[in-house]
Design a protein around this motif. Structure first.
Motif, PDB file in Angstrom:
ATOM      1  N   GLY A 158      37.600  33.218  30.732  1.00 55.41           N
ATOM      2  CA  GLY A 158      36.225  33.614  31.073  1.00 55.41           C
ATOM      3  C   GLY A 158      36.298  34.812  31.995  1.00 55.41           C
ATOM      4  N   VAL A 159      35.733  34.672  33.181  1.00 54.03           N
ATOM      5  CA  VAL A 159      35.796  35.748  34.167  1.00 54.03           C
ATOM      6  C   VAL A 159      37.226  35.872  34.681  1.00 54.03           C
ATOM      7  CG1 VAL A 159      34.821  36.646  36.309  1.00 54.03           C
ATOM      8  CG2 VAL A 159      33.417  35.232  34.807  1.00 54.03           C
ATOM      9  N   ARG A 160      37.683  37.108  34.807  1.00 55.82           N
ATOM     10  CA  ARG A 160      39.042  37.360  35.299  1.00 55.82           C
ATOM     11  C   ARG A 160      38.966  37.915  36.718  1.00 55.82           C
ATOM     12  NH1 ARG A 160      42.003  41.118  31.248  1.00 55.82           N
ATOM     13  NH2 ARG A 160      40.230  42.447  31.805  1.00 55.82           N
ATOM     14  N   TYR A 161      39.947  37.509  37.548  1.00 54.53           N
ATOM     15  CA  TYR A 161      39.891  37.829  38.967  1.00 54.53           C
ATOM     16  C   TYR A 161      41.170  38.527  39.430  1.00 54.53           C
ATOM     17  CZ  TYR A 161      36.162  34.338  38.763  1.00 54.53           C
ATOM     18  OH  TYR A 161      35.033  33.639  38.428  1.00 54.53           O
ATOM     19  N   THR A 162      40.980  39.324  40.475  1.00 54.91           N
ATOM     20  CA  THR A 162      42.106  39.924  41.206  1.00 54.91           C
ATOM     21  C   THR A 162      41.885  39.627  42.682  1.00 54.91           C
ATOM     22  OG1 THR A 162      40.923  42.039  41.415  1.00 54.91           O
ATOM     23  CG2 THR A 162      42.402  41.784  39.527  1.00 54.91           C
ATOM     24  N   THR A 163      42.974  39.639  43.456  1.00 57.47           N
ATOM     25  CA  THR A 163      42.870  39.325  44.873  1.00 57.47           C
ATOM     26  C   THR A 163      43.864  40.155  45.676  1.00 57.47           C
ATOM     27  OG1 THR A 163      43.023  37.553  46.525  1.00 57.47           O
ATOM     28  CG2 THR A 163      44.497  37.417  44.631  1.00 57.47           C
ATOM     29  N   THR A 164      43.499  40.397  46.904  1.00 53.19           N
ATOM     30  CA  THR A 164      44.398  41.087  47.835  1.00 53.19           C
ATOM     31  C   THR A 164      45.180  40.101  48.688  1.00 53.19           C
ATOM     32  OG1 THR A 164      42.583  41.249  49.447  1.00 53.19           O
ATOM     33  CG2 THR A 164      42.877  43.103  47.925  1.00 53.19           C
ATOM     34  N   ARG A 165      44.916  38.818  48.520  1.00 54.75           N
ATOM     35  CA  ARG A 165      45.614  37.781  49.291  1.00 54.75           C
ATOM     36  C   ARG A 165      46.986  37.538  48.697  1.00 54.75           C
ATOM     37  NH1 ARG A 165      42.256  34.230  52.152  1.00 54.75           N
ATOM     38  NH2 ARG A 165      44.240  33.192  52.650  1.00 54.75           N
TER      39      ARG A 165
END
Length: 398
Positions: free
Chosen positions: A172-179
């Motif tokens: 579904g929705v794809r995510y990126t993170t700086t953590r």
């Protein structure tokens, strides 16, 4: 010379009839009726297909009652909350808070919810949060504009819950993170569809890209049930928060703009209506090509033609054009009567001396009458018509 071209008779009405109004507007009315019918049909279809969506009390295909029952068998209590106050009050180290539709919250509600859950030590599960809400509910996480092309994905991460569940319908929705301490699982084109972000107080936030693993109709497919039970059953209590449009923002919220109260789908609906209006405008203003003269099958009386043209002049308030037409026609008829060629009928230096010789009148009055400025109102236009008629009668008698 008659006055019908300058002023229509008093018995003639220029107001549009009901039949004329209907003929002009029936296309637009039909388009509006079709749009409303389509909207009602779509709403009816969606209401039957998505009834009770993500509701742990609903046994419909898109409900989540099966998950709640399986969690109850494992000793996890499930409580439904429909207000932000209840969701904030339930946050704690022994509670999992599931936010079913994060995008339905206003910006102020999202910030208030994050302030309550971040130090609680519990788990927060966000279901299909878009880029509009994810940054406030899970700082350091952003959503990619393009969704995952596939639904069933492999874990491809070290998160124990994902490794035990195996492949699941998280696409579904794809995510990126700086953590750097976040667990990125179920990647699609190298972007995660499930993220676990630890919190400083000991809890964590789980961002789920799609709600499919929670649906009754999809729970028995692949590792959906295992993944759902592990994500929601890590604490003894589960609060299932179903945001409602009637839920008022918190009292300490600073952001209460009008646009926060508008559901996320309305801007797209407004854009579609605007495009439909533009297309309807082009459709109504279409041209089939240049005008082609047509031989009428019946003879039209001159009086009807003059009356029709007079109506057009009156509707357009074109007294200047009407006066020009009347003076031009009068000069054309007067020139042969005083021995002036028709080709020079519109030249003041040729026509006015000949008229003055026949009438022994003031040339200045004739110039103002035949070549003067347009009349200022309808009364002056009618007076001009009478004067032109009188001049022509006088020339014919002389």
């Amino acid at each position: 010379m008659t006055t019908e071209a300058a002023a229509p008779t008093a018995s003639t009405s220029t107001a549009p009839t009901a039949r004329t109004v209907w003929t002009r507007t029936r296309g637009i009315v039909l388009a509006v009726v079709l749009l409303l019918a389509a909207a009602v049909a779509i709403a009816a279809v969606r209401s039957t297909e998505r009834h009770g969506q993500l509701d742990p009390r609903s046994a419909d295909p898109y409900g989540s009652r099966a998950v709640a029952q399986l969690l109850a068998d494992r000793g996890v209590t499930t409580r439904v909350g429909t207000t932000l106050r209840a969701a904030r009050a339930a946050a704690g180290p022994d509670t999992t808070l599931l936010v079913a539709v994060p995008d339905r919250l206003t910006t102020g509600q999202q910030s208030a919810l994050h302030r309550a859950t971040a130090p609680s030590g519990g788990r927060t599960v966000l279901v299909a949060a878009s880029g509009w809400s994810i940054g406030r509910l899970a700082p350091g996480v952003s959503a990619d504009p393009a969704d995952s092309l596939g639904s069933a994905l492999a874990p491809a991460c070290a998160l124990p819950e994902a490794r035990r569940a195996g492949s699941a319908d998280t696409g579904g929705v794809r995510y990126t993170t700086t953590r750097l301490d976040a667990d990125s699982c179920y990647p699609s084109a190298r972007l995660a569809t499930l993220l676990r972000v630890p919190a400083a107080a000991g809890g964590d936030t789980v961002v789920l890209g799609a709600p499919d693993i929670l649906y009754n109709s999809r729970l028995d497919e692949r590792g959906n049930a295992s993944l759902a039970l592990q994500l929601l059953g890590s604490r003894p209590h589960l609060v299932w928060y179903l945001p409602s449009l009637s839920d008022t923002p918190p009292a300490d919220s600073d952001d209460k703009s009008f646009f926060d109260l508008i559901p996320s789908g309305w801007p797209w609906a407004t854009l579609q209506l605007f495009i439909a209006a533009v297309l309807a405008t082009f459709w109504r203003g279409r041209r089939f090509g240049p005008l082609v003269p047509e031989r009428l099958p019946v003879a039209i009386r001159a009086s009807e033609t003059a009356e029709g043209r007079a109506r057009l002049y009156r509707k357009a308030n074109a007294r200047d054009r009407a006066a020009t037409a009347l003076r031009s026609a009068a000069r054309t008829r007067l020139a042969p009567l005083v021995g002036v060629p028709v080709a020079q009928a519109h030249a003041p230096e040729a026509l006015l001396p000949a008229l003055s010789a026949h009438l022994a009148g003031d040339g200045q009055d004739l110039r103002a009458l035949l070549f003067g400025p347009p009349p200022g109102d309808d009364t002056a236009l009618i007076a001009l018509t009478d004067q032109l008629d009188a001049l022509e009668r006088e020339v014919r008698r002389s």
